[in-house]
Structure formats: structure tokens, C-alpha cells
Design a protein around this motif. Structure first.
Motif, PDB file in Angstrom:
ATOM      1  N   GLY A   1       0.799  -1.220   0.000  1.00 37.46           N
ATOM      2  CA  GLY A   1       0.000   0.000   0.000  1.00 37.46           C
ATOM      3  C   GLY A   1       0.830   1.267   0.000  1.00 37.46           C
ATOM      4  N   HIS A   2       0.298   2.299   0.653  1.00 41.40           N
ATOM      5  CA  HIS A   2       0.943   3.609   0.630  1.00 41.40           C
ATOM      6  C   HIS A   2       1.318   4.088   2.028  1.00 41.40           C
ATOM      7  CE1 HIS A   2      -2.857   5.805   1.881  1.00 41.40           C
ATOM      8  NE2 HIS A   2      -3.358   4.649   1.486  1.00 41.40           N
ATOM      9  N   VAL A   3       1.524   3.139   2.942  1.00 42.74           N
ATOM     10  CA  VAL A   3       1.809   3.481   4.333  1.00 42.74           C
ATOM     11  C   VAL A   3       3.029   2.719   4.835  1.00 42.74           C
ATOM     12  CG1 VAL A   3       0.879   3.564   6.674  1.00 42.74           C
ATOM     13  CG2 VAL A   3      -0.659   3.790   4.727  1.00 42.74           C
ATOM     14  N   THR A   4       3.906   3.385   5.583  1.00 45.01           N
ATOM     15  CA  THR A   4       5.010   2.750   6.287  1.00 45.01           C
ATOM     16  C   THR A   4       5.391   3.644   7.458  1.00 45.01           C
ATOM     17  OG1 THR A   4       7.193   1.726   6.089  1.00 45.01           O
ATOM     18  CG2 THR A   4       6.873   3.827   4.947  1.00 45.01           C
ATOM     19  N   GLY A   5       6.427   3.261   8.201  1.00 42.32           N
ATOM     20  CA  GLY A   5       6.817   4.133   9.305  1.00 42.32           C
ATOM     21  C   GLY A   5       7.595   3.451  10.399  1.00 42.32           C
ATOM     22  N   PHE A   6       7.337   3.891  11.641  1.00 44.79           N
ATOM     23  CA  PHE A   6       8.152   3.508  12.793  1.00 44.79           C
ATOM     24  C   PHE A   6       7.250   3.110  13.964  1.00 44.79           C
ATOM     25  CE2 PHE A   6      10.418   6.235  10.007  1.00 44.79           C
ATOM     26  CZ  PHE A   6      11.726   5.779  10.000  1.00 44.79           C
ATOM     27  N   THR A   7       7.461   1.910  14.474  1.00 41.11           N
ATOM     28  CA  THR A   7       6.640   1.416  15.577  1.00 41.11           C
ATOM     29  C   THR A   7       7.094   2.021  16.899  1.00 41.11           C
ATOM     30  OG1 THR A   7       8.049  -0.503  15.962  1.00 41.11           O
ATOM     31  CG2 THR A   7       6.243  -0.761  14.397  1.00 41.11           C
ATOM     32  N   LEU A   8       6.217   1.958  17.884  1.00 43.89           N
ATOM     33  CA  LEU A   8       6.520   2.511  19.200  1.00 43.89           C
ATOM     34  C   LEU A   8       7.249   1.505  20.085  1.00 43.89           C
ATOM     35  CD1 LEU A   8       6.217   4.990  20.960  1.00 43.89           C
ATOM     36  CD2 LEU A   8       3.968   4.189  21.657  1.00 43.89           C
ATOM     37  N   PHE A   9       6.759   0.270  20.144  1.00 44.07           N
ATOM     38  CA  PHE A   9       7.388  -0.793  20.926  1.00 44.07           C
ATOM     39  C   PHE A   9       6.665  -2.104  20.666  1.00 44.07           C
ATOM     40  CE2 PHE A   9       4.349   1.336  23.851  1.00 44.07           C
ATOM     41  CZ  PHE A   9       3.448   0.307  23.994  1.00 44.07           C
ATOM     42  N   GLU A  10       7.230  -3.180  21.207  1.00 41.34           N
ATOM     43  CA  GLU A  10       6.557  -4.466  21.200  1.00 41.34           C
ATOM     44  C   GLU A  10       5.690  -4.552  22.463  1.00 41.34           C
ATOM     45  OE1 GLU A  10       6.638  -6.604  18.810  1.00 41.34           O
ATOM     46  OE2 GLU A  10       8.156  -5.578  17.622  1.00 41.34           O
ATOM     47  N   TYR A  11       4.566  -5.257  22.364  1.00 40.03           N
ATOM     48  CA  TYR A  11       3.660  -5.332  23.515  1.00 40.03           C
ATOM     49  C   TYR A  11       4.321  -5.961  24.741  1.00 40.03           C
ATOM     50  CZ  TYR A  11      -0.465  -3.900  20.881  1.00 40.03           C
ATOM     51  OH  TYR A  11      -1.375  -3.192  20.151  1.00 40.03           O
ATOM     52  N   GLY A  12       5.333  -6.794  24.525  1.00 41.22           N
ATOM     53  CA  GLY A  12       5.994  -7.461  25.640  1.00 41.22           C
ATOM     54  C   GLY A  12       6.568  -6.512  26.672  1.00 41.22           C
ATOM     55  N   ILE A  13       6.843  -5.268  26.274  1.00 38.08           N
ATOM     56  CA  ILE A  13       7.392  -4.283  27.210  1.00 38.08           C
ATOM     57  C   ILE A  13       6.421  -3.989  28.341  1.00 38.08           C
ATOM     58  CG2 ILE A  13       6.511  -2.250  25.998  1.00 38.08           C
ATOM     59  CD1 ILE A  13       8.982  -0.754  26.666  1.00 38.08           C
ATOM     60  N   SER A  14       5.140  -4.232  28.121  1.00 33.93           N
ATOM     61  CA  SER A  14       4.128  -3.916  29.129  1.00 33.93           C
ATOM     62  C   SER A  14       4.363  -4.680  30.425  1.00 33.93           C
ATOM     63  CB  SER A  14       2.733  -4.223  28.580  1.00 33.93           C
ATOM     64  OG  SER A  14       2.515  -3.557  27.361  1.00 33.93           O
ATOM     65  N   ALA A  15       4.846  -5.911  30.339  1.00 34.52           N
ATOM     66  CA  ALA A  15       5.121  -6.694  31.544  1.00 34.52           C
ATOM     67  C   ALA A  15       6.247  -6.064  32.363  1.00 34.52           C
ATOM     68  CB  ALA A  15       5.477  -8.127  31.164  1.00 34.52           C
ATOM     69  N   LYS A  16       7.156  -5.384  31.675  1.00 37.61           N
ATOM     70  CA  LYS A  16       8.274  -4.730  32.364  1.00 37.61           C
ATOM     71  C   LYS A  16       7.769  -3.638  33.291  1.00 37.61           C
ATOM     72  CE  LYS A  16      12.750  -4.068  32.881  1.00 37.61           C
ATOM     73  NZ  LYS A  16      13.635  -5.109  33.461  1.00 37.61           N
ATOM     74  N   TRP A  17       6.683  -2.960  32.898  1.00 38.99           N
ATOM     75  CA  TRP A  17       6.143  -1.894  33.751  1.00 38.99           C
ATOM     76  C   TRP A  17       5.682  -2.461  35.091  1.00 38.99           C
ATOM     77  CZ3 TRP A  17       2.805  -0.316  29.014  1.00 38.99           C
ATOM     78  CH2 TRP A  17       3.606   0.369  28.084  1.00 38.99           C
ATOM     79  N   LEU A  18       5.029  -3.627  35.053  1.00 36.64           N
ATOM     80  CA  LEU A  18       4.570  -4.252  36.293  1.00 36.64           C
ATOM     81  C   LEU A  18       5.761  -4.695  37.142  1.00 36.64           C
ATOM     82  CD1 LEU A  18       2.259  -5.278  38.050  1.00 36.64           C
ATOM     83  CD2 LEU A  18       2.274  -7.397  36.722  1.00 36.64           C
ATOM     84  N   GLU A  19       6.768  -5.252  36.494  1.00 33.26           N
ATOM     85  CA  GLU A  19       7.975  -5.682  37.207  1.00 33.26           C
ATOM     86  C   GLU A  19       8.635  -4.503  37.917  1.00 33.26           C
ATOM     87  OE1 GLU A  19      12.490  -7.131  36.026  1.00 33.26           O
ATOM     88  OE2 GLU A  19      10.830  -7.647  34.686  1.00 33.26           O
TER      89      GLU A  19
END
Length: 301
Positions: free
Chosen positions: A110-128
Motif C-alpha cells: 500500500g501507501h503506508v510505512t513508518g516507525f513502531t513505538l514498541f513491542e507489547y511485551g514491554i508492558s510486563a516490564k512496567w509491572l515488574e
């Protein structure tokens, strides 16, 4: 003179917004693009408001830009509804494949590309990190978006990790400031509570309120980005949110020179930051473990 449209998910007077605009302009200038000489950038500020985002998306497309920069997941959807053929470069988007923005990270299509923010796995790090800096926490309110795009997935990861840390987690869907204040105030009525503030536009826009509520109710809180900790939040862990705008300048440059978004792979963050605010820790009566301080990229005193 080439033209770029930029739809951002913050407010125009937000210091973080200023840093992102500066990073983009610097990146473009290094590639030979100077605003006012051979480039025009039209900014619109969605401020985490869905109606405003849709209105500004239509405004930008009507200006017939050569490429549109989308600052955040929440503004990509409205743009896709009206920008059928205009190249779009998104920045700090969460799960662009799951959201349907691109076919895959390696081959966006298509006509879209870019830069992701993070992988969802980082969310567990917040709880840790919450449990590490505040061991007495047994309940955690997870502030997430009430919209379906990114909030539920971040919470799902946190919920899966919760039993191993002995913490009961509760999702709190929010849209605006009054909702945030009601939810945090109600949660704080019981003891041993803490907050996890996920990566969503409403939290970013109302971060001063959230930080103030955490201080008022003496709730240890973990945040998703550095700018929360510099605003008085206890601790943050997440990617650099400014650098991707500098990196996005390269994709904008390549599209302006004829390359297609479909041929530019989606890129992931290259740097994550752990920031601890010792002043806030002291105010909450918390002693930050030396092992945690040693891992910090920045300590605010």
C-alpha cells in the motif's frame, strides 16, 4: 517547493510536541530540505480528540501534500479514511500490522510505512518495575485507552504477568481528564495500590494531571515514557519518543525523491530508557534499590 502534512496526537503547546517538531526539521535539514526554501510543512494537532483528528485529517488531504506524517497510532486511522493515495509515514505507532495499517513490517504494501513505538511485551516490564520500586503494592490500576486500538493489548500482557508478581490488576479505560480523575480517585480509596500508565494519547495529553493525582493519593506509578518522569512521575521505561521523528525524515526524503512506502520496511525503536525521579520517590517514602539505580539511564534528583 514540496509540501508535507503532519497530523500529531498531542497539543501544539506541549513541550514534547516541540521536541518532535524540532527533531523532524533537523532530520530534514540534514537531507537538504529547509522549511520556507524548498519545503512547506502544515501541522495539525489532534490532542487525543477523535473528532478533531478526523477533521484535521480531511483538512490536510485537501491541501494536496506530497506526503503526510502521522504522529501516533490514533491519527493514522482517520488519515487512511481520507488519504486513499497520499503516501503516509507514521511515527510511534503501536502494532501497525494488527491495526491494519500495513500488511507486514518487512513488506508494508500500500501507501503506508513508518516507525513502531514498541513491542507489547514491554508492558510486563512496567509491572515488574512497579513491584521492584514499591514492593508493598498488591493492587495496580492500569490506565489504558477506552478506544479499542492499543489499550486492551497492553493490558493483556500485564494481566498475564500479574500472578507471578502477586499483584491484582484492574483495567481503567479513560478518554478525558474528568474520567481520569474519577477513576484514579476511586481506585485510591483502598490501600497498597499503584498505577501503570500505558502508552496511550489521553495519558500523554493529561500527564500533568495523572502525575498530580498519583502524588495526591500517594500512589507509586510506572509510566511508559521519559517525559512522564521529567514531569514529576516516579519511574518510566520506554522508547525514545523524539528520535523516531528524526529517523522519519529519511523516509519522507526518500518518498519525496520517488520511492514508494510499500518498499520501505517498518522500523522498530533502537533505544529504550529507564528514568527514575528520586525526588518523587522520597516524597512517597520509597527507597529505590541500588540495583535499580544502577540500571537507570537517567536519575532525576
Amino acid at each position: 517547493m514540496r509540501r508535507i502534512g503532519a497530523l500529531m496526537n498531542l497539543t501544539a503547546d506541549d513541550p514534547e510536541a516541540s521536541a518532535r517538531v524540532t527533531a523532524l526539521a533537523q532530520g530534514l535539514q540534514q537531507l537538504g530540505w529547509t522549511v520556507g526554501r524548498n519545503l512547506q510543512i502544515d501541522y495539525r494537532w489532534g490532542a487525543a480528540d477523535a473528532d478533531r483528528g478526523r477533521r484535521y485529517a480531511a483538512e490536510l488531504v485537501a491541501l494536496v501534500p506530497d506526503v503526510i506524517l502521522a504522529g501516533g497510532s490514533s491519527v493514522v486511522g482517520p488519515l487512511l479514511q481520507v488519504a486513499r493515495n497520499v503516501p503516509i509515514v507514521f511515527v510511534n505507532a503501536v502494532d501497525p500490522v494488527g491495526a491494519g495499517f500495513v500488511d507486514s513490517l518487512a513488506q508494508p504494501g500500500g501507501h503506508v510505512t513508518g516507525f513502531t513505538l514498541f513491542e507489547y511485551g514491554i508492558s510486563a516490564k512496567w509491572l515488574e518495575l512497579l513491584k521492584e520500586i514499591a514492593p508493598r503494592v498488591t493492587r495496580a490500576a492500569v490506565i489504558r485507552s477506552a478506544a479499542p486500538l492499543a489499550g486492551p493489548a497492553q493490558f493483556a500482557v500485564i494481566q498475564a504477568a500479574a500472578p507471578s508478581f502477586g499483584v491484582e490488576v484492574r483495567p481503567v479505560g479513560v478518554r478525558d481528564a474528568p474520567e481520569i480523575e474519577r477513576a484514579v480517585t476511586a481506585f485510591a480509596r483502598s490501600s497498597n495500590g499503584g498505577l501503570i500508565v500505558t502508552a496511550i494519547p489521553p495519558s500523554a495529553v493529561h500527564r500533568e494531571l495523572i502525575v498530580a493525582l498519583a502524588a495526591r493519593h500517594r500512589l507509586p506509578a510506572v509510566y511508559s515514557f521519559r517525559y512522564y518522569a521529567t514531569s514529576g512521575g516516579l519511574i518510566s521505561y520506554g522508547p525514545d519518543t523524539t528520535d523516531p521523528f528524526r529517523r522519519a525524515a529519511d523516509y519522507v526524503d526518500r518518498i519525496l525523491k520517488g520511492e514508494k512506502p510499500a518498499d520501505l520496511p517498518v522500523q522498530a525503536p533502537t533505544k529504550y530508557e529507564l528514568v527514575i525521579n528520586l525526588k518523587t520517590a522520597k516524597a512517597l517514602g520509597l527507597t529505590v534499590p541500588d540495583s535499580l539505580l544502577a540500571r537507570a539511564d537517567e536519575v532525576i534528583e
